[in-house]
Design a protein around this motif. Structure first.
Motif, PDB file in Angstrom:
ATOM      1  N   PRO A   1       0.789  -1.233   0.000  1.00 29.99           N
ATOM      2  CA  PRO A   1       0.000   0.000   0.000  1.00 29.99           C
ATOM      3  C   PRO A   1       0.824   1.289   0.000  1.00 29.99           C
ATOM      4  N   LEU A   2       1.977   1.298   0.674  1.00 27.23           N
ATOM      5  CA  LEU A   2       2.812   2.508   0.653  1.00 27.23           C
ATOM      6  C   LEU A   2       3.276   2.829  -0.757  1.00 27.23           C
ATOM      7  N   MET A   3       3.703   1.805  -1.492  1.00 28.70           N
ATOM      8  CA  MET A   3       4.121   2.009  -2.871  1.00 28.70           C
ATOM      9  C   MET A   3       2.949   2.482  -3.718  1.00 28.70           C
ATOM     10  N   ALA A   4       1.780   1.880  -3.499  1.00 27.83           N
ATOM     11  CA  ALA A   4       0.586   2.263  -4.239  1.00 27.83           C
ATOM     12  C   ALA A   4       0.195   3.712  -3.950  1.00 27.83           C
ATOM     13  N   GLU A   5       0.362   4.135  -2.696  1.00 27.65           N
ATOM     14  CA  GLU A   5       0.030   5.518  -2.342  1.00 27.65           C
ATOM     15  C   GLU A   5       0.962   6.496  -3.032  1.00 27.65           C
ATOM     16  N   ALA A   6       2.254   6.181  -3.077  1.00 26.83           N
ATOM     17  CA  ALA A   6       3.207   7.054  -3.760  1.00 26.83           C
ATOM     18  C   ALA A   6       2.867   7.169  -5.240  1.00 26.83           C
ATOM     19  N   LEU A   7       2.513   6.056  -5.854  1.00 24.52           N
ATOM     20  CA  LEU A   7       2.096   6.087  -7.256  1.00 24.52           C
ATOM     21  C   LEU A   7       0.804   6.872  -7.427  1.00 24.52           C
ATOM     22  N   GLY A   8      -0.136   6.684  -6.505  1.00 24.09           N
ATOM     23  CA  GLY A   8      -1.405   7.405  -6.587  1.00 24.09           C
ATOM     24  C   GLY A   8      -1.237   8.902  -6.503  1.00 24.09           C
ATOM     25  N   LEU A   9      -0.355   9.356  -5.624  1.00 25.81           N
ATOM     26  CA  LEU A   9      -0.098  10.797  -5.494  1.00 25.81           C
ATOM     27  C   LEU A   9       0.555  11.354  -6.755  1.00 25.81           C
ATOM     28  N   THR A  10       1.450  10.575  -7.361  1.00 25.56           N
ATOM     29  CA  THR A  10       2.104  11.000  -8.595  1.00 25.56           C
ATOM     30  C   THR A  10       1.095  11.147  -9.726  1.00 25.56           C
ATOM     31  N   LEU A  11       0.207  10.165  -9.865  1.00 30.66           N
ATOM     32  CA  LEU A  11      -0.790  10.228 -10.923  1.00 30.66           C
ATOM     33  C   LEU A  11      -1.779  11.358 -10.684  1.00 30.66           C
ATOM     34  N   LEU A  12      -2.062  11.664  -9.418  1.00 24.23           N
ATOM     35  CA  LEU A  12      -2.919  12.821  -9.123  1.00 24.23           C
ATOM     36  C   LEU A  12      -2.269  14.115  -9.587  1.00 24.23           C
ATOM     37  N   LYS A  13      -0.973  14.230  -9.372  1.00 22.58           N
ATOM     38  CA  LYS A  13      -0.261  15.430  -9.823  1.00 22.58           C
ATOM     39  C   LYS A  13      -0.378  15.582 -11.334  1.00 22.58           C
ATOM     40  N   LEU A  14      -0.298  14.462 -12.048  1.00 25.20           N
ATOM     41  CA  LEU A  14      -0.419  14.519 -13.499  1.00 25.20           C
ATOM     42  C   LEU A  14      -1.822  14.934 -13.921  1.00 25.20           C
ATOM     43  N   LEU A  15      -2.837  14.451 -13.213  1.00 24.88           N
ATOM     44  CA  LEU A  15      -4.219  14.728 -13.606  1.00 24.88           C
ATOM     45  C   LEU A  15      -4.747  16.059 -13.101  1.00 24.88           C
TER      46      LEU A  15
END
Length: 424
Positions: free
Chosen positions: A402-416
């Motif tokens: 989940p920590l890795m998934a959260e880091a990826l999720g925050l990155t994709l939010l920045k893109l969107l």
């Protein structure tokens, strides 16, 4: 609407989780601010855990699940065949599709098998993406996904699933990929996985950038905001508060034949992040029932590995012969380093100081599941049942941390959401 913990941004961006397992990827995305629509998971066992943590009345987070899809385990092919009209209504209206087709046929940890039917799930994943046409696609899998398969004779190439995925997605998406060691993002485990991010071409970024560059650029800030150290989280950082010698044991309330760790409180930064506001409450601390001779053997193995410096590494051939061990892999954790990759076999890994295997909770800690996350179903299974059953240890091992998934999720939010000049 997805229920969000206090302090979690409600951005309104949506995702669908395919091959969701027990929900590690979903959990990280929701904690980053994403809104789950629905998830598809074939295993009844894994879906019980998913249901407990995301769909029950007292779940910490809840999906915005559609009425047309029963809240139960589903086969992806069945959903594609029977809910085409419902799925088409989501076309271009979903921000993200995530997931990783089951990896057993690709994994170097087992027997790579070009005819493994689970490999064909890649095609179904890509078909699902084609129907929904989301803005972004995120795929996670073992490194073996990028290796060629050969036929039984070993003479001719059959296929390369990584190349197949990339070439398929490139028709409509910008595609980037990277092999990531999740220990770089606070997970106390040396676990390398391949991640693929595809961003739809018609979204017209002002200046398209590799999302993995953005992920890395924000890595230190992510760790700081989570309250974690920049240096890798070690096995001791993750598990020292769960040592028997600190807590003691008692009879399990749920299963009288077993003892469990009687938990006191967290000690390290990582443990405090994982434990949250549980006030000492803990789940899945049931201990394995090792025979006295096995405990004595484990003691000697742990002492040998510490004295020879062979920690986080499989026992040597000589040591296996000395202790009468036939297992291909048996390792003792190094308390001063991240743990080796967690597997679905709990007896593959020994505690760094106590003569025993890990509990489900300790395995979950190494995968960065928070302590409130509850697992359902059997603890282990064996024989032919391993083909159909997905017990707790396997659910943990198969998950995206989940920590890795959260880091990826925050990155994709920045893109969107945050990207200047974006038309998203």
């Amino acid at each position: 609407m997805t229920t969000l913990k206090e302090g979690t941004p409600n951005t309104g961006v949506t995702f669908i989780d395919l091959f969701a397992g027990c929900g590690g990827l979903s959990l990280g995305l929701i904690q980053a601010g994403w809104r789950g629509l629905f998830a598809i998971e074939h295993s009844k066992d894994a879906f019980k855990t998913f249901n407990r943590n995301f769909l029950s009345d007292d779940a910490v987070y809840n999906f915005d699940w559609p009425e047309w899809l029963p809240q139960e385990n589903h086969d992806i092919e069945y959903v594609l065949d029977h809910y085409q009209n419902e799925l088409k209504s989501y076309a271009k209206n979903v921000d993200l599709i995530v997931g990783g087709p089951p990896c057993q046929g690709f994994s170097s940890a087992g027997k790579r098998n070009s005819s493994d039917p689970r490999n064909k799930l890649v095609d179904l994943y890509l078909e699902f993406v084609k129907v929904i046409n989301p803005k972004i696609v995120l795929i996670e899998n073992v490194k073996g996904l990028a290796s060629d398969f050969s036929d039984a004779s070993g003479k001719s190439e059959v296929t390369n699933y990584y190349n197949k995925i990339i070439s398929n997605l490139k028709e409509n998406y910008y595609v980037s990929d990277k092999i990531i060691d999740v220990s770089e993002y606070g997970v106390p485990q040396r676990r390398k996985r391949i991640f693929i991010i595809a961003i739809r071409r018609d979204l017209e970024f002002k200046d398209f950038e590799n999302p993995f560059d953005l992920l890395e650029a924000n890595r230190l800030e992510f760790l700081k905001n989570k309250g974690l150290d920049i240096s890798p989280t070690t096995a001791s950082d993750a598990l020292s508060d769960l040592e028997i010698r600190r807590n003691g044991t008692g009879a399990s309330k749920a299963e009288a034949r077993f003892n469990e760790i009687k938990y006191i409180r967290p000690l390290t930064k990582y443990q405090k992040v994982m434990h949250g506001d549980q006030n000492g409450k803990m789940h899945d601390t049931r201990l394995a029932r090792h025979r006295p001779d096995i405990i004595e053997r484990f003691k000697k193995i742990i002492e040998l590995c510490h004295s020879t410096g062979r920690l986080n590494t499989s026992l040597s051939k000589e040591a296996k012969e000395q202790f009468g061990i036939r297992k291909a892999a048996l390792r003792v954790m190094d308390p001063a380093s991240p743990a080796p990759t967690i597997t679905s076999m709990p007896d593959d890994l020994l505690h760094y100081s106590e003569p025993r295997t890990l509990t489900v909770r300790e395995s979950a800690r190494i995968q960065s599941f928070p302590d409130w996350f509850k697992f359902e179903g059997k603890y282990t299974t064996g024989g032919e049942r391993r083909r159909s059953e997905v017990p707790r240890f396997t659910q943990v091992a198969n998950a995206v941390p989940p920590l890795m998934a959260e880091a990826l999720g925050l990155t994709l939010l920045k893109l969107l959401v945050d990207k200047e000049g974006s038309s998203l």
